[in-house]
Motif scaffolding. Structure first.
Motif, PDB file in Angstrom:
ATOM      1  N   ALA A  63       4.474  -3.196   5.957  1.00  0.00           N
ATOM      2  CA  ALA A  63       3.679  -1.994   6.220  1.00  0.00           C
ATOM      3  C   ALA A  63       3.116  -1.427   4.921  1.00  0.00           C
ATOM      4  N   ILE A  64       3.934  -1.397   3.893  1.00  0.00           N
ATOM      5  CA  ILE A  64       3.491  -0.885   2.594  1.00  0.00           C
ATOM      6  C   ILE A  64       2.453  -1.819   1.983  1.00  0.00           C
ATOM      7  N   ARG A  65       2.709  -3.105   2.064  1.00  0.00           N
ATOM      8  CA  ARG A  65       1.814  -4.088   1.445  1.00  0.00           C
ATOM      9  C   ARG A  65       0.455  -4.156   2.149  1.00  0.00           C
ATOM     10  N   TYR A  66       0.442  -4.060   3.479  1.00  0.00           N
ATOM     11  CA  TYR A  66      -0.792  -4.313   4.226  1.00  0.00           C
ATOM     12  C   TYR A  66      -1.429  -3.075   4.854  1.00  0.00           C
ATOM     13  N   GLY A  67      -0.740  -1.931   4.813  1.00  0.00           N
ATOM     14  CA  GLY A  67      -1.325  -0.710   5.349  1.00  0.00           C
ATOM     15  C   GLY A  67      -2.526  -0.288   4.513  1.00  0.00           C
ATOM     16  N   GLN A  68      -3.572   0.178   5.164  1.00  0.00           N
ATOM     17  CA  GLN A  68      -4.794   0.573   4.466  1.00  0.00           C
ATOM     18  C   GLN A  68      -5.352   1.835   5.096  1.00  0.00           C
ATOM     19  N   ALA A  69      -5.714   2.799   4.246  1.00  0.00           N
ATOM     20  CA  ALA A  69      -6.361   4.018   4.715  1.00  0.00           C
ATOM     21  C   ALA A  69      -7.100   4.642   3.539  1.00  0.00           C
ATOM     22  N   ASP A  70      -8.144   5.378   3.846  1.00  0.00           N
ATOM     23  CA  ASP A  70      -8.910   6.050   2.802  1.00  0.00           C
ATOM     24  C   ASP A  70      -8.211   7.309   2.299  1.00  0.00           C
ATOM     25  N   GLU A  71      -7.363   7.895   3.120  1.00  0.00           N
ATOM     26  CA  GLU A  71      -6.649   9.104   2.735  1.00  0.00           C
ATOM     27  C   GLU A  71      -5.162   8.782   2.592  1.00  0.00           C
ATOM     28  N   PRO A  72      -4.363   9.686   2.003  1.00  0.00           N
ATOM     29  CA  PRO A  72      -2.916   9.433   1.907  1.00  0.00           C
ATOM     30  C   PRO A  72      -2.327   9.167   3.296  1.00  0.00           C
ATOM     31  N   TRP A  73      -1.347   8.285   3.360  1.00  0.00           N
ATOM     32  CA  TRP A  73      -0.763   7.888   4.623  1.00  0.00           C
ATOM     33  C   TRP A  73       0.735   7.703   4.491  1.00  0.00           C
ATOM     34  N   LEU A  74       1.402   7.555   5.631  1.00  0.00           N
ATOM     35  CA  LEU A  74       2.844   7.397   5.695  1.00  0.00           C
ATOM     36  C   LEU A  74       3.206   6.169   6.521  1.00  0.00           C
ATOM     37  N   VAL A  75       4.349   5.596   6.210  1.00  0.00           N
ATOM     38  CA  VAL A  75       4.967   4.561   7.040  1.00  0.00           C
ATOM     39  C   VAL A  75       5.950   5.288   7.944  1.00  0.00           C
ATOM     40  N   ARG A  76       5.930   4.972   9.209  1.00  0.00           N
ATOM     41  CA  ARG A  76       6.841   5.612  10.163  1.00  0.00           C
ATOM     42  C   ARG A  76       7.725   4.546  10.792  1.00  0.00           C
ATOM     43  N   SER A  85      18.926  -2.160  25.475  1.00  0.00           N
ATOM     44  CA  SER A  85      18.397  -2.746  24.239  1.00  0.00           C
ATOM     45  C   SER A  85      18.081  -1.686  23.190  1.00  0.00           C
ATOM     46  N   LEU A  86      18.005  -2.134  21.949  1.00  0.00           N
ATOM     47  CA  LEU A  86      17.545  -1.322  20.829  1.00  0.00           C
ATOM     48  C   LEU A  86      16.164  -1.817  20.435  1.00  0.00           C
ATOM     49  N   ARG A  87      15.190  -0.905  20.408  1.00  0.00           N
ATOM     50  CA  ARG A  87      13.838  -1.240  19.963  1.00  0.00           C
ATOM     51  C   ARG A  87      13.536  -0.448  18.700  1.00  0.00           C
ATOM     52  N   VAL A  88      13.074  -1.139  17.670  1.00  0.00           N
ATOM     53  CA  VAL A  88      12.699  -0.508  16.409  1.00  0.00           C
ATOM     54  C   VAL A  88      11.218  -0.768  16.189  1.00  0.00           C
ATOM     55  N   GLU A  89      10.472   0.302  15.837  1.00  0.00           N
ATOM     56  CA  GLU A  89       9.033   0.210  15.582  1.00  0.00           C
ATOM     57  C   GLU A  89       8.741   0.651  14.157  1.00  0.00           C
ATOM     58  N   VAL A  90       7.830  -0.062  13.506  1.00  0.00           N
ATOM     59  CA  VAL A  90       7.343   0.323  12.181  1.00  0.00           C
ATOM     60  C   VAL A  90       5.830   0.471  12.292  1.00  0.00           C
ATOM     61  N   HIS A  91       5.326   1.654  11.911  1.00  0.00           N
ATOM     62  CA  HIS A  91       3.912   2.004  12.050  1.00  0.00           C
ATOM     63  C   HIS A  91       3.258   2.158  10.686  1.00  0.00           C
ATOM     64  N   ASN A  92       2.015   1.669  10.561  1.00  0.00           N
ATOM     65  CA  ASN A  92       1.212   1.877   9.356  1.00  0.00           C
ATOM     66  C   ASN A  92      -0.262   1.889   9.755  1.00  0.00           C
ATOM     67  N   PRO A  93      -1.151   2.308   8.835  1.00  0.00           N
ATOM     68  CA  PRO A  93      -2.570   2.395   9.199  1.00  0.00           C
ATOM     69  C   PRO A  93      -3.347   1.088   9.061  1.00  0.00           C
ATOM     70  N   GLY A  94      -2.678  -0.045   8.968  1.00  0.00           N
ATOM     71  CA  GLY A  94      -3.381  -1.321   8.869  1.00  0.00           C
ATOM     72  C   GLY A  94      -3.997  -1.746  10.193  1.00  0.00           C
ATOM     73  N   LEU A  95      -4.626  -2.899  10.171  1.00  0.00           N
ATOM     74  CA  LEU A  95      -5.287  -3.439  11.358  1.00  0.00           C
ATOM     75  C   LEU A  95      -4.342  -4.361  12.121  1.00  0.00           C
ATOM     76  N   PRO A  96      -4.154  -4.133  13.430  1.00  0.00           N
ATOM     77  CA  PRO A  96      -3.257  -4.990  14.208  1.00  0.00           C
ATOM     78  C   PRO A  96      -3.630  -6.464  14.156  1.00  0.00           C
ATOM     79  N   ALA A  97      -4.919  -6.750  14.054  1.00  0.00           N
ATOM     80  CA  ALA A  97      -5.359  -8.153  14.040  1.00  0.00           C
ATOM     81  C   ALA A  97      -4.852  -8.900  12.808  1.00  0.00           C
ATOM     82  N   ASN A  98      -4.448  -8.184  11.772  1.00  0.00           N
ATOM     83  CA  ASN A  98      -3.984  -8.827  10.541  1.00  0.00           C
ATOM     84  C   ASN A  98      -2.518  -9.260  10.597  1.00  0.00           C
ATOM     85  N   VAL A  99      -1.791  -8.887  11.636  1.00  0.00           N
ATOM     86  CA  VAL A  99      -0.378  -9.257  11.759  1.00  0.00           C
ATOM     87  C   VAL A  99      -0.312 -10.658  12.356  1.00  0.00           C
TER      88      VAL A  99
END
Length: 146
Positions: A63-76, A85-99
């Motif tokens: 997320a840190i390496r590939y997240g991209q935004a013009d303004e300051p952003w956060l990893v969530r 079940s346990l589900r863990v999500e990691v969010h960033n402003p990158g493009l889903p197509a790049n995963v």
């Protein structure tokens, strides 16, 4: 020092067990590991917390390496009880197509993060985040009794 927050959903019956947000810096990876261990412990999951920590570490790094935004952003990072079940999500402003899942050569220095997630988790998914950008999640099955 990077700013960060941790929160739990106070709603009774909410499936969300916790969430963390971090500025996209290298120190955030170790904080995510440390805090996940601390805040998942009261729920006593019947899965390897260390496996979850490894996968969180890989996904926060991506997320840190590939997240991209013009303004300051956060990893969530959020984690949920999803039935048993346990589900863990990691969010960033990158493009889903790049995963994408890569198969790096032995000499490649990078490219193993999703491969580790794919080999440890019961399942994983990448797609648009409800916060905008990308969410990558993994699921650990049969973590709690039904």
């Amino acid at each position: 020092m990077a700013a960060y927050t941790i929160d739990r959903d106070p709603s009774e019956g909410s499936p969300r067990l916790g969430a963390m947000t971090f500025h996209p810096g290298p120190e955030s990876v170790s904080r995510a590991r440390r805090w996940f261990r601390k805040f998942i412990a009261p729920y006593d999951p019947a899965c390897s917390v260390e496996d979850c920590v490894l996968m969180i570490s890989e996904l926060v790094t991506n997320a840190i390496r590939y997240g991209q935004a013009d303004e300051p952003w956060l990893v969530r990072v959020e984690w949920f009880r999803d039935g048993t079940s346990l589900r863990v999500e990691v969010h960033n402003p990158g493009l889903p197509a790049n995963v994408r899942l890569r198969r790096p050569d032995a000499t490649d220095a990078h490219g193993r993060g999703l491969l580790l997630v794919d080999s440890i988790a019961d399942s994983w998914h990448a797609g648009p985040s409800r916060f905008g950008g990308t969410a990558v999640s993994f699921l650990m099955a049969d973590v709690w009794p039904s």
